[in-house]
Scaffold this motif. Structure first.
Motif, PDB file in Angstrom:
ATOM      1  N   GLU A 197       0.790  -1.245   0.089  1.00  0.00           N
ATOM      2  CA  GLU A 197      -0.003   0.066  -0.141  1.00  0.00           C
ATOM      3  C   GLU A 197       0.860   1.267  -0.088  1.00  0.00           C
ATOM      4  OE1 GLU A 197      -2.004  -0.788   3.676  1.00  0.00           O
ATOM      5  OE2 GLU A 197      -0.835   0.799   4.776  1.00  0.00           O
ATOM      6  N   PRO A 198       0.464   2.448  -0.175  1.00  0.00           N
ATOM      7  CA  PRO A 198       1.244   3.770  -0.160  1.00  0.00           C
ATOM      8  C   PRO A 198       1.622   3.778   1.230  1.00  0.00           C
ATOM      9  CG  PRO A 198      -1.105   3.891  -1.305  1.00  0.00           C
ATOM     10  CD  PRO A 198      -1.174   2.647  -0.889  1.00  0.00           C
ATOM     11  N   GLY A 199       3.139   4.100   1.040  1.00  0.00           N
ATOM     12  CA  GLY A 199       3.692   4.384   2.273  1.00  0.00           C
ATOM     13  C   GLY A 199       4.264   3.177   3.243  1.00  0.00           C
ATOM     14  N   LYS A 253       7.964   0.789  -0.256  1.00  0.00           N
ATOM     15  CA  LYS A 253       8.440   0.061  -1.715  1.00  0.00           C
ATOM     16  C   LYS A 253       9.568   1.073  -2.306  1.00  0.00           C
ATOM     17  CE  LYS A 253       4.492   0.780  -3.488  1.00  0.00           C
ATOM     18  NZ  LYS A 253       3.778   1.675  -2.164  1.00  0.00           N
ATOM     19  N   SER A 273      11.714   2.984  -0.746  1.00  0.00           N
ATOM     20  CA  SER A 273      12.795   3.048  -0.083  1.00  0.00           C
ATOM     21  C   SER A 273      13.667   1.619  -0.335  1.00  0.00           C
ATOM     22  CB  SER A 273      12.511   2.897   1.591  1.00  0.00           C
ATOM     23  OG  SER A 273      12.023   3.998   1.729  1.00  0.00           O
ATOM     24  N   LYS A 298       6.764   9.506 -10.657  1.00  0.00           N
ATOM     25  CA  LYS A 298       6.712  10.796  -9.797  1.00  0.00           C
ATOM     26  C   LYS A 298       7.928  11.504  -9.840  1.00  0.00           C
ATOM     27  CE  LYS A 298       4.870   8.673  -5.465  1.00  0.00           C
ATOM     28  NZ  LYS A 298       4.986   8.535  -4.240  1.00  0.00           N
ATOM     29  N   GLU A 318      11.063   9.792  -6.515  1.00  0.00           N
ATOM     30  CA  GLU A 318      11.473   8.529  -5.742  1.00  0.00           C
ATOM     31  C   GLU A 318      12.703   8.090  -6.061  1.00  0.00           C
ATOM     32  OE1 GLU A 318       9.414   7.770  -3.372  1.00  0.00           O
ATOM     33  OE2 GLU A 318       7.362   8.024  -3.830  1.00  0.00           O
ATOM     34  N   GLY A 335       8.574  -0.488   5.634  1.00  0.00           N
ATOM     35  CA  GLY A 335       9.686  -1.259   5.337  1.00  0.00           C
ATOM     36  C   GLY A 335       9.728  -2.713   5.731  1.00  0.00           C
ATOM     37  N   ALA A 360      16.393  -2.386   4.882  1.00  0.00           N
ATOM     38  CA  ALA A 360      17.245  -1.417   5.247  1.00  0.00           C
ATOM     39  C   ALA A 360      16.566   0.177   4.883  1.00  0.00           C
ATOM     40  CB  ALA A 360      18.545  -1.607   4.824  1.00  0.00           C
ATOM     41  N   TYR A 361      17.112   0.929   5.249  1.00  0.00           N
ATOM     42  CA  TYR A 361      16.461   2.323   4.854  1.00  0.00           C
ATOM     43  C   TYR A 361      17.693   3.189   4.575  1.00  0.00           C
ATOM     44  CZ  TYR A 361      14.072   6.569   5.084  1.00  0.00           C
ATOM     45  OH  TYR A 361      13.319   8.044   4.840  1.00  0.00           O
TER      46      TYR A 361
HETATM   47  N1  LIG Z   1      12.783   0.332   5.711  1.00  0.00           N
HETATM   48  C1  LIG Z   1      12.508   1.361   6.585  1.00  0.00           C
HETATM   49  N2  LIG Z   1      12.655   1.619   7.623  1.00  0.00           N
HETATM   50  C2  LIG Z   1      12.078   2.761   8.279  1.00  0.00           C
HETATM   51  N3  LIG Z   1      11.270   3.671   7.745  1.00  0.00           N
HETATM   52  C3  LIG Z   1      11.047   3.388   6.417  1.00  0.00           C
HETATM   53  C4  LIG Z   1      11.484   2.024   5.823  1.00  0.00           C
HETATM   54  N4  LIG Z   1      10.939   2.162   4.639  1.00  0.00           N
HETATM   55  C5  LIG Z   1      10.314   3.405   4.427  1.00  0.00           C
HETATM   56  N5  LIG Z   1       9.947   3.982   5.698  1.00  0.00           N
HETATM   57  C6  LIG Z   1       9.353   5.121   6.035  1.00  0.00           C
HETATM   58  O1  LIG Z   1       8.270   5.326   5.330  1.00  0.00           O
HETATM   59  C7  LIG Z   1       8.116   6.261   4.424  1.00  0.00           C
HETATM   60  C8  LIG Z   1       7.361   5.883   3.059  1.00  0.00           C
HETATM   61  O2  LIG Z   1       8.084   5.022   2.518  1.00  0.00           O
HETATM   62  P1  LIG Z   1       8.397   4.903   0.914  1.00  0.00           P
HETATM   63  O3  LIG Z   1       8.028   6.154   0.319  1.00  0.00           O
HETATM   64  O4  LIG Z   1       9.195   3.886   0.604  1.00  0.00           O
HETATM   65  O5  LIG Z   1       6.814   4.246   0.653  1.00  0.00           O
HETATM   66  P2  LIG Z   1       6.212   3.705  -0.519  1.00  0.00           P
HETATM   67  O6  LIG Z   1       5.447   2.364  -0.129  1.00  0.00           O
HETATM   68  O7  LIG Z   1       6.952   3.650  -1.846  1.00  0.00           O
HETATM   69  O8  LIG Z   1       5.062   4.757  -0.792  1.00  0.00           O
HETATM   70  P3  LIG Z   1       4.061   5.332  -2.062  1.00  0.00           P
HETATM   71  O9  LIG Z   1       3.658   4.064  -2.762  1.00  0.00           O
HETATM   72  O10 LIG Z   1       3.315   6.395  -1.310  1.00  0.00           O
HETATM   73  O11 LIG Z   1       5.307   5.960  -2.837  1.00  0.00           O
HETATM   74  C9  LIG Z   1       9.359   6.823   4.345  1.00  0.00           C
HETATM   75  O12 LIG Z   1       9.530   8.255   3.917  1.00  0.00           O
HETATM   76  C10 LIG Z   1      10.118   6.467   5.559  1.00  0.00           C
HETATM   77  O13 LIG Z   1       9.943   7.504   6.509  1.00  0.00           O
END
Ligand SMILES: Nc1ncnc2c1ncn2[C@@H]1O[C@H](COP(=O)(O)OP(=O)(O)OP(=O)(O)O)[C@@H](O)[C@H]1O
Length: 286
Positions: free
Chosen positions: A54-56, A59, A61, A84, A87, A240, A257-258
């Motif tokens: 899901e969003p956030g 993925k 990262s 976008k 990213e 994550g 990992a982040y």
């Molecule tokens: N492995 C991780 N460890 C800790 N925090 C994380 C990790 N991955 C992501 N985050 C946190 O979650 C937030 C959202 O992550 P990310 O942008 O990768 O999500 P997404 O699934 O790609 O969202 P979207 O689909 O909206 O692009 C990041 O800004 C960070 O703060």
């Protein structure tokens, strides 16, 4: 020369000093830790990875971690697609190609990669070989796509979307043996975006938190929810974290990992500096 030989790269001359240790895409990528705190390394060569959630969910990262490893590998060229832009955008200077919200550019780019792929298969055929190796003169290519659905279901019209999906599928299906690796993410794990026939081409699949069990199964494979593995059970505040499955394996809970933006900028600037923007094979094939 034996036709089965690989083409050896020239040895590094004695009066040059390598900058840093240097990674290779033949080295496994550090992905994060498992639920026992053990490091999880992912071999990416000859494989592809699908990332959903899901969003956030984390993925992008995770995709950045994989791109980060590849960016530090002198044997990999980066081909990044990100509707976008922000990213994967921090890697732009280290990439051979960066595609933003432009479906035509995305299609042109995948066609170029497809041409490279076909040329490499012709080369292998002529050498009576099945796959490229570490010492082949041409490098590997990482095609990283953040949000498949942007190109396959949102931008452009039905015809261009279908063309994009067909090109991506072909590269995922045939690229592995010739060193073309696909890492693709989607926040829309639905069967129209990720049909099982496409999903099953990805050797690695990572399901971050999904809004329901069906979506989780779409990434991991049908039946895993019924066997007790659903990324819907992941705490929404635990970004994550997700289930990682390899073809033929069972899902493993992994905390990815982040890299913060500051980390990414540092690594990306270093990677860009170590790369030469000379004649690109992808560009030359166009
Ligand atoms: N492995 C991780 N460890 C800790 N925090 C994380 C990790 N991955 C992501 N985050 C946190 O979650 C937030 C959202 O992550 P990310 O942008 O990768 O999500 P997404 O699934 O790609 O969202 P979207 O689909 O909206 O692009 C990041 O800004 C960070 O703060």
């Amino acid at each position: 020369m034996d036709l089965t030989d690989t083409i050896e790269l020239p040895a590094t001359s004695a009066d040059t000093v390598p900058v840093g240790a240097g990674l290779s895409i033949f080295d496994p990528v550090f992905l994060g830790i498992d639920e026992f705190g053990q490091a999880v390394y992912l071999p990416m060569i000859y494989r592809n990875i699908l990332i959903g959630g899901e969003p956030g969910a984390g993925k992008s990262s995770l995709l950045n971690t994989i791109v980060g490893h590849a960016a530090l590998c002198p044997d990999v060229r980066l081909c990044l697609l990100d509707g976008k832009q922000v990213e994967l955008g921090l890697w732009q200077d280290a990439a051979d190609v960066f595609v933003g919200p432009d479906i035509e550019h995305a299609i042109r780019t995948l066609r170029r990669v497809q041409t490279v792929m076909d040329n490499r298969y012709s080369f292998l055929m002529s050498r009576r070989r099945r796959k490229i190796g570490r010492n082949d003169v041409f490098g590997q290519i990482l095609v990283a796509c953040d949000e498949i659905a942007y190109f396959s279901a949102t931008a452009g019209d039905k015809k261009t979307q279908e063309l994009f999906a067909a090109l991506l599928r072909d590269i995922v299906a045939r690229g592995r043996a010739v060193g073309i690796i696909v890492a693709a993410a989607t926040q829309r794990p639905s069967s129209d975006i990720i049909p099982p026939s496409l999903r099953d081409l990805f050797a690695w699949r990572f399901a971050g938190r999904c809004t329901n069990d069906v979506s989780s199964d779409i990434i991991l494979g049908h039946g895993w929810y019924a066997r007790g593995f659903s990324s819907n059970t992941i705490d929404p505040n635990n970004q994550g974290e997700g289930f990682l499955i390899a073809e033929g394996g069972i899902p493993n809970r992994v905390k990815a990992a982040y890299m913060s933006d500051t980390d990414i900028i540092r690594v990306a600037d270093y990677a860009a500096w170590t790369r030469r923007h000379d004649s690109s094979e992808i560009g030359a094939a166009a």
